[in-house]
Design an enzyme around this catalytic site. Structure first.
Site, PDB file in Angstrom:
ATOM      1  N   ASP A  35       0.869  -1.170   0.000  1.00  0.00           N
ATOM      2  CA  ASP A  35       0.000   0.000   0.000  1.00  0.00           C
ATOM      3  C   ASP A  35       0.909   1.225   0.000  1.00  0.00           C
ATOM      4  O   ASP A  35       2.083   1.143   0.370  1.00  0.00           O
ATOM      5  CB  ASP A  35      -0.886  -0.037   1.247  1.00  0.00           C
ATOM      6  CG  ASP A  35      -1.650   1.244   1.472  1.00  0.00           C
ATOM      7  OD1 ASP A  35      -2.350   1.690   0.538  1.00  0.00           O
ATOM      8  OD2 ASP A  35      -1.540   1.815   2.579  1.00  0.00           O
ATOM      9  N   ASP A  37      -0.256   5.014   0.872  1.00  0.00           N
ATOM     10  CA  ASP A  37      -0.543   6.087   1.833  1.00  0.00           C
ATOM     11  C   ASP A  37      -0.314   5.651   3.276  1.00  0.00           C
ATOM     12  O   ASP A  37      -0.964   4.732   3.778  1.00  0.00           O
ATOM     13  CB  ASP A  37      -1.983   6.573   1.670  1.00  0.00           C
ATOM     14  CG  ASP A  37      -2.226   7.193   0.307  1.00  0.00           C
ATOM     15  OD1 ASP A  37      -1.243   7.494  -0.393  1.00  0.00           O
ATOM     16  OD2 ASP A  37      -3.400   7.374  -0.056  1.00  0.00           O
ATOM     17  N   LYS A 187      -8.576  -4.105  -4.211  1.00  0.00           N
ATOM     18  CA  LYS A 187      -7.140  -4.379  -4.214  1.00  0.00           C
ATOM     19  C   LYS A 187      -6.881  -5.884  -4.305  1.00  0.00           C
ATOM     20  O   LYS A 187      -5.982  -6.329  -5.017  1.00  0.00           O
ATOM     21  CB  LYS A 187      -6.489  -3.822  -2.939  1.00  0.00           C
ATOM     22  CG  LYS A 187      -6.349  -2.311  -2.910  1.00  0.00           C
ATOM     23  CD  LYS A 187      -5.546  -1.874  -1.700  1.00  0.00           C
ATOM     24  CE  LYS A 187      -5.333  -0.371  -1.680  1.00  0.00           C
ATOM     25  NZ  LYS A 187      -4.507   0.065  -0.527  1.00  0.00           N
TER      26      LYS A 187
END
Length: 282
Positions: A35, A37, A187
């Protein structure tokens, strides 16, 4: 909703960019998924992009003030508010409508250097490099636009990126998404698609995230790891015996004061940018 998540995941996997980051692909069946962020980068990449676009007069000071508040909250508290992030990303899509893919990609390179490069967590970067050194592919998997996700991956020497796909016709953005944001279950869909395409054994793969919202991705692989986790993910990771890494410092010290200062700084900086813009206009 499930169909839109499926479409978003498939779209992201379909345009995943495979870079020549690996000199020798020693392990063809194993990969790592990160990921972005608050996992790879401090804060939310879409807000950094938004501020960079604001400087280039893509949208108004009023718009960026709202983004600054949400970024300050996310940066200090470390919790991804789905409503805040969804609003910001939807707004960003509306701002790029009518602009070209080439234009955003070019500006994205500049904005990465200005606002993102120094926010990369060294610890997470080192973890990604360990996978590369073992001959494994390393992909970013993020709700950020695929264009900026690809730039981040390229600059870090990673294999490629999976991100949210914004619709464009003849190279011009329409302001709509293909499916939905690459978030949550989308995702996992994207990673499964990628695994099928490259013959990856997900039981041997690793995934890294800060957010409980990414459980569909983390539980998909055999080696999940929580990076700078929110409270729910930290508890879940500990209960499951997952690895936990936290590269934040002084996170609990005077949080209220730091939060106030962060918001004040973000607002002051944005107001200064607005004043400068008004002076140019006048």
């Amino acid at each position: 909703m499930q169909r839109r998540s499926q479409l978003a995941g498939e779209a992201a996997a379909a345009i995943a960019e495979v870079e020549s980051a690996l000199s020798v692909e020693a392990d063809q069946t194993t990969a790592a998924f990160f990921d972005v962020d608050n996992t790879v980068m401090q804060g939310a990449s879409i807000f950094h992009l938004a501020r960079g676009l604001h400087r280039r007069e893509f949208f108004t000071t009023k718009d960026i003030l709202g983004a600054a508040w949400k970024q300050a909250y996310f940066r200090v508290v470390g919790v991804e508010d789905p409503e805040h992030v969804a609003d910001a990303r939807a707004s960003a899509l509306s701002f790029i409508a009518g602009h070209t893919v080439e234009e955003l990609e070019s500006l994205g390179e500049e904005i990465f250097d200005e606002r993102m490069a120094h926010r990369i967590w060294p610890g997470t970067r080192a973890l990604a490099q360990l996978h590369l050194d073992e001959g494994q592919r390393v992909w970013l998997v993020t709700a950020a636009p695929i264009e900026i996700a690809t730039i981040i991956a390229r600059r870090l020497g990673l294999t490629g990126a999976l991100g949210t796909v914004a619709e464009h016709v003849d190279g011009v953005y329409t302001g709509e998404l293909v499916g939905e944001m690459l978030h949550g279950s989308a995702k996992a869909v994207a990673v499964r698609e990628l695994a099928d395409r490259f013959g990856l054994d997900l039981a041997l793969c690793s995934a890294y995230s800060d957010s409980y919202n990414d459980l569909p991705l983390l539980t998909l692989v055999g080696d999940p790891c929580a990076i700078n986790p929110d409270a729910r993910l930290r508890d879940h990771a500990k209960a499951q015996g997952w690895r936990v890494r936290d590269y934040r410092t002084g996170r609990k010290a005077a949080r209220a004061g730091v939060f106030t200062a962060a918001v004040a700084g973000a607002v002051a900086g944005t107001a200064a940018a607005g004043n400068a813009l008004r002076r140019r206009v006048l």
